[in-house]
Design a protein around this motif. Structure first.
Motif, PDB file in Angstrom:
ATOM      1  N   GLY B  31      35.589 -15.164   2.159  1.00  0.00           N
ATOM      2  CA  GLY B  31      35.031 -14.192   1.230  1.00  0.00           C
ATOM      3  C   GLY B  31      35.802 -12.876   1.300  1.00  0.00           C
ATOM      4  O   GLY B  31      36.141 -12.282   0.277  1.00  0.00           O
ATOM      5  N   VAL B  32      36.112 -12.446   2.518  1.00  0.00           N
ATOM      6  CA  VAL B  32      36.883 -11.202   2.663  1.00  0.00           C
ATOM      7  C   VAL B  32      38.242 -11.360   1.973  1.00  0.00           C
ATOM      8  O   VAL B  32      38.701 -10.453   1.275  1.00  0.00           O
ATOM      9  CB  VAL B  32      37.062 -10.836   4.148  1.00  0.00           C
ATOM     10  N   GLY B  33      38.865 -12.531   2.141  1.00  0.00           N
ATOM     11  CA  GLY B  33      40.138 -12.772   1.473  1.00  0.00           C
ATOM     12  C   GLY B  33      39.987 -12.708  -0.048  1.00  0.00           C
ATOM     13  O   GLY B  33      40.787 -12.097  -0.742  1.00  0.00           O
ATOM     14  N   ALA B 185      31.460  -9.765   1.759  1.00  0.00           N
ATOM     15  CA  ALA B 185      31.152  -8.371   1.444  1.00  0.00           C
ATOM     16  C   ALA B 185      30.237  -7.767   2.508  1.00  0.00           C
ATOM     17  O   ALA B 185      30.395  -6.611   2.906  1.00  0.00           O
ATOM     18  CB  ALA B 185      30.509  -8.286   0.064  1.00  0.00           C
ATOM     19  N   LEU B 186      29.280  -8.564   2.996  1.00  0.00           N
ATOM     20  CA  LEU B 186      28.407  -8.056   4.064  1.00  0.00           C
ATOM     21  C   LEU B 186      29.209  -7.762   5.321  1.00  0.00           C
ATOM     22  O   LEU B 186      28.947  -6.779   6.028  1.00  0.00           O
ATOM     23  CB  LEU B 186      27.312  -9.089   4.366  1.00  0.00           C
ATOM     24  N   ALA B 200      31.741  -2.842  -1.367  1.00  0.00           N
ATOM     25  CA  ALA B 200      31.284  -4.101  -0.775  1.00  0.00           C
ATOM     26  C   ALA B 200      29.826  -4.343  -1.121  1.00  0.00           C
ATOM     27  O   ALA B 200      29.420  -5.474  -1.425  1.00  0.00           O
ATOM     28  CB  ALA B 200      31.481  -4.068   0.732  1.00  0.00           C
ATOM     29  N   SER B 201      29.047  -3.258  -1.119  1.00  0.00           N
ATOM     30  CA  SER B 201      27.626  -3.388  -1.428  1.00  0.00           C
ATOM     31  C   SER B 201      27.433  -3.926  -2.860  1.00  0.00           C
ATOM     32  O   SER B 201      26.573  -4.779  -3.105  1.00  0.00           O
ATOM     33  CB  SER B 201      26.971  -2.027  -1.245  1.00  0.00           C
ATOM     34  N   THR B 202      28.250  -3.434  -3.788  1.00  0.00           N
ATOM     35  CA  THR B 202      28.198  -3.961  -5.160  1.00  0.00           C
ATOM     36  C   THR B 202      28.474  -5.456  -5.170  1.00  0.00           C
ATOM     37  O   THR B 202      27.803  -6.230  -5.859  1.00  0.00           O
ATOM     38  CB  THR B 202      29.265  -3.267  -6.034  1.00  0.00           C
TER      39      THR B 202
END
Lengths: 535, 377, 75
Positions: B31-33, B185-186, B200-202
């Motif tokens: 997910g980060v990627g 994102a979390l 990230a929160s979005t």
């Protein structure tokens, strides 16, 4: 029915990706213990130069490690994607060590490698040292389980065929892990990794000494590498001998191929130092022979004897004849699992089941087998002799060369004179490719020598592959070649660049290439320089 | 026989645990990627994102390797049939995954903008594609895939590559991607500050809402789908081949288990609770709580698939009688027992030292530190 | 209390090591040889580095002594 072109392409793909993977693995195996050794000296003596050493060699370790991990994924996939029959036929045994490898070893190695790189400032000295040792232990345990799995292919112990489930099943886990082939091959391979790392470190250190850069660090690295390497090389040769002894019992065809021995002779047997084996004529076109040596090497006695291919092929033909009823019984059992007569027939011929499969390549319908087809199958039981013979000689030759190198290296470095021996430093740098070549040759001996089987005497290679089309195989082969070529180019570039840059020394001393590094901001300058002075 | 059946069920459950571990741990890195270029607007911000997972991606990736290894060891026929049948998809998955270690390790070794952009995009590809394939593979289990066995249990796959990308499978792939974007994102929220945390929160919101919608749609879709029903087989805990059973295809059959055991509805409920919880926790800034709830959501989603499919693991659409179940695809009793022993010792150990590694590297990643640390990604 | 826990930890470690040694020594002689051999190789390499430090210190001291002696003679 299997398309033999697809089988060959699958073999090519497996060999190419495994050989590629095996370029990176041995360096990881050995380098991790060298890092542990350097850091141990740092923690015991408190001298910061050993920390620099651990960090600099650690950086090169990581460049190599990334590609080892990446190409290891391919290996994990490929048993399923390209060798599906193999996977379902022996997965009950073969899968277990692979899963345990992940659980016990790879998790340990990978979790702690992150801390090893990122944890210098967050861990105490002792904790970081423990982490480094765990990385080394993890990577070598990983090799242990992979080689336990591999040894099952070389010498299938602790398993038996179950006609109810139509596959091989585990009977004794202890026999699987304490298989003599697993034991000697693990130690041989792991220590070959130590040799690889020792040559790598010694060669690069020699280059620094030649260029008169980082001399203190290079001298210490060279000293450690030389001692590490000389002991490891002795170990590799001892274990190589042990492996040959194991193979003599478990895989006589491999041993005969290593020695290019077409005819059984009474002892004392001469050793083929050089020979030009001809597979179709089943003889050597010229050979240089050393009397007594083969008996001495293989049986550890002066008049021992071993079987040549003439004997072995005759035995194989008998086993093919005996294996045919076993396969026929299985076919009946697959239609009616409770047929008692078929079960009895299978039990009688069970031990030659694999040889029955071997002839199916030529005679899919086993009730119409001709004696000629039996002979063809028996001839197939001989591995590619010339390739095994020469790979073996390359491996042994490189091994002896490295032993000589390390003995000299130890003599020079113990007198603290190595930095003055220009010719030796140049030679040391040129030695770097040798262990890699020896490793690849060793892989070829082990795996080509196992042919025509994936599981020796049990499952022929031609049956093991997945039933793909040639188009699929072409697609995957081209993909691998493209990707892997790009990868090795990038890796070599980064490796060479990092070596040229050299280690970071306190105050930037000895850096011949300042490079466009961002200057530390004043606020952080103290913290940054403090990092390299601690300890 | 009873012991064998119990071991089979335990390994079926353990497979679920390992797949959940894979989805949570590998999914967050992927997910980060996948969100790297959105959440990080400049090189330094992207490096912050990479260094948040930097010390852990390698360990996390082992969940993937272990997942493969466990399927091989515990269900060899599944490993053999699925991996060879999905050949092209598996290679795409593999190739995108092997770029990842290099992306992490090599990206920041050189300063050139082009160099770093190429690696950023390869990290995007190697984050998004594997998660889509992972979801799509599970989606295909519901339709079944075309394969059969010869008399000696050689598996033969008769479908095409494109058939694997059917609409339902793609939807499952997107669900898996949405969940991993949420988790990624979390993770970024946990380790970054300021604007990056806002962005990230979005993404947590987008990922969570997409996942909730897709999971609900998936439920209705499966309801109308033709499922598989086991009519007769040699029985649980009886050694057998896949040639000895009879299976029928019936509409709505995937809901049979839920009808028979209504308590199973708690599993999808857990999925929804996890996703909603993660959404609200992230909105109120409690991203660590959100991460744990997101992990719960994964457990619910994978558990739902498992509960619906039980006892099937890989149904055959061309020869339903040859469908693979946990009774006919599992390893022998001895192998399952040994593996269970190893799992009981080492899974807790792995969880323990992984937690320690996260604890050691806890806290925010400081952008100024990255600039001066030659070991940073 | 902390010392006591350390004591327990090392006690457990010692038991594990002894069990491992007995088991391996019995069934897997080569595995045992690997454990011992690796430890030895690492320690010898480490000792070699420490020896180099000592050699260099001795050489430096000898050099200092000879320059001092020369300085004495000149004085």
């Amino acid at each position: 029915m299997h398309d033999i072109t697809v089988v060959d392409l699958s073999r090519l793909q497996f060999a190419a990706t495994a050989l590629y993977h095996f370029l990176f693995v041995p360096l990881t195996l050995g380098m991790s213990f060298m890092l542990a050794a350097m850091e141990t000296v740092y923690v015991v003596t408190g001298k910061s130069i050993y920390k620099q050493m651990a960090q600099f060699w650690g950086k090169l370790f990581m460049i190599n490690f990334a590609l080892g991990v990446a190409t290891g994924l391919t290996m994990e996939f490929q048993f399923g994607t390209n060798w599906s029959f193999y996977s379902s036929f022996v997965g009950d045994i073969f899968g277990a060590p692979l899963a345990i490898e992940g659980l016990m070893a790879f998790f340990m190695e990978s979790t702690f490698v992150g801390l090893m790189v990122f944890g210098w400032e967050r861990l105490s000295k002792g904790q970081h040292l423990a982490v480094t040792w765990l990385v080394a232990l993890g990577s070598n345990l990983s090799a242990l389980w992979i080689l336990v799995a591999n040894s099952f292919m070389q010498d299938p112990q602790g398993a038996a065929f179950n006609p109810t489930t139509m596959r091989m099943e585990l009977h004794s886990f202890q026999q699987l892990i304490f298989n003599p082939d697993a034991q000697s091959k693990f130690v041989h391979t792991s220590i070959a990794g130590y040799v690889t790392a020792a040559i790598f470190v010694a060669g690069i250190s020699a280059w620094y000494m030649l260029k008169k850069r980082h001399v203190d660090l290079a001298k210490r690295s060279f000293r450690m590498a030389a001692l590490f390497g000389v002991l490891a090389t002795i170990g590799v040769i001892t274990l190589g001998d042990a492996l040959g002894f194991v193979a003599a019992h478990a895989q006589p065809t491999k041993l005969a191929a290593m020695e290019a021995l077409w005819k059984t002779e009474p002892g004392p047997m001469p050793f083929n130092l050089i020979a030009f084996p001809d597979q179709s004529l089943q003889q050597n076109k010229g050979a240089v022979r050393v009397p007594y040596l083969l008996s001495l090497l293989v049986t550890h006695s002066l008049d021992g004897s071993m079987a040549g291919f003439d004997t072995l092929q005759k035995k194989a033909a008998q086993r093919v004849e005996n294996g045919i009823p076993a396969v026929q019984a299985l076919e009946t059992l697959s239609k009616d699992p409770h047929d008692a007569a078929a079960l009895a027939q299978f039990k009688t011929h069970e031990k030659d089941l694999g040889y029955g499969f071997l002839v199916q390549r030529y005679a899919p319908e086993l009730d119409k087998v001709t004696p000629q087809q039996v002979q063809e199958a028996a001839k197939d039981s001989i591995p590619p002799v010339a390739a095994v013979f020469w790979s073996f000689r390359a491996m042994v030759g490189f091994g002896l060369l490295m032993l000589a190198f390390f003995v000299m290296a130890v003599l020079y470095t113990l007198r603290n004179k190595v930095q003055d021996k220009r010719w030796f430093l140049i030679a040391a740098a040129w030695m770097i490719p040798i262990p890699f070549l020896a490793n690849e040759a060793g892989w070829l001996v082990a795996e080509l020598g196992r042919q025509p089987w994936t599981v020796f005497g049990v499952l022929p290679t031609w049956m093991s592959a997945s039933t793909h089309s040639v188009g699929y195989m072409a697609f995957s082969l081209i993909g691998f070649v493209l990707l892997y070529t790009v990868f090795i180019a990038i890796e070599m570039y980064l490796m060479v660049r990092s070596i040229r840059q050299g280690p970071q020394e306190p105050g930037g001393g000895g850096r011949s290439e300042p490079g466009p590094r961002p200057q530390p901001r004043p606020a952080n300058a103290a913290a940054v320089s403090g990092r390299y002075q601690e300890g | 026989m009873a012991l064998y059946a119990i071991l089979q069920v335990i390994w079926w459950l353990l497979l679920g645990v390992l797949l959940t571990g894979l989805a949570v741990m590998v999914g967050m890195d992927m997910g980060v990627g996948a969100i790297l270029r959105y959440v990080g607007r400049n090189d330094l911000e992207r490096r912050v994102a990479l260094n948040i997972i930097g010390p852990h991606w390698d360990g996390n990736q082992v969940w993937f390797i272990l997942g493969g290894g466990a399927v091989f060891a515990a269900f060899p026929l599944i490993y053999a049939t699925a991996f060879s049948g999905f050949y092209v998809v598996m290679l795409l998955l593999l190739w995108s995954m092997i770029v990842r270690p290099l992306g992490f390790e090599y990206r920041s070794k050189l300063a050139g903008e082009g160099w770093r952009n190429v690696w950023d995009w390869s990290l995007f590809v190697s984050g998004a594609i594997p998660m889509i394939v992972f979801g799509a593979a599970i989606g295909n289990l519901f339709h079944g895939v075309p394969f059969h066995f010869e008399w000696n249990i050689t598996s033969v796959y008769t479908g095409s590559f494109l058939a694997l990308l059917n609409p339902f499978a793609v939807m499952c792939g997107l669900l898996s991607l949405a969940l991993s974007v949420m988790m990624g994102a979390l993770t970024v929220m946990n380790g970054a500050e300021g604007e990056m945390r806002e962005r990230a929160s979005t993404l947590v919101r987008i990922g969570a809402i997409a996942a909730i919608v897709l999971f609900a749609v998936g439920g209705f879709w499966v309801h109308g789908m033709a499922g598989y029903h086991m009519d007769a087989n040699p029985g649980a805990g009886v050694p057998q081949t896949p040639l000895e059973q009879s299976v029928t295809v019936a509409s709505g059959a995937w809901f049979t288990n839920f009808g028979a055991y209504p308590a199973l509805w708690l599993v999808p409920a857990l999925g929804f609770v996890g996703m909603l919880g993660a959404l609200f926790a992230a909105q109120s800034g409690r991203s660590h709580l959100g991460w744990w709830l997101g992990a719960l959501a994964w457990l619910g989603v994978i558990g739902t698939a498992g509960a619906a499919l039980f006892p099937f693991l890989l149904p055959s659409s061309s020869n339903p009688d040859m469908s693979l179940t946990l009774w006919n695809a599992s390893s022998s009793r001895l192998t399952l027992a040994w593996m269970l022993g190893f799992a009981l010792v080492f899974v807790p150990l792995v969880v323990w030292y992984t937690s320690w590694a996260f604890w050691v590297m806890r806290g925010k990643v400081d952008p100024r530190r990255i600039e001066h640390d030659e070991h940073a990604y | 209390m902390k010392t006591f826990f350390y004591f327990l930890l090392f006690l457990v470690l010692a038991v594990v090591v002894i069990l491992l040694a007995v088991l391996l020594g019995d069934q897997g002689a080569w595995y045992f040889a690997w454990l011992i051999g690796t430890a030895m190789i690492v320690l010898v390499a480490a000792a070699g580095a420490a020896l180099l430090d000592t050699q260099e210190e001795h050489a430096a001291a000898a050099q200092r002594a000879s320059t001092d002696a020369r300085a004495d003679r000149m004085a």
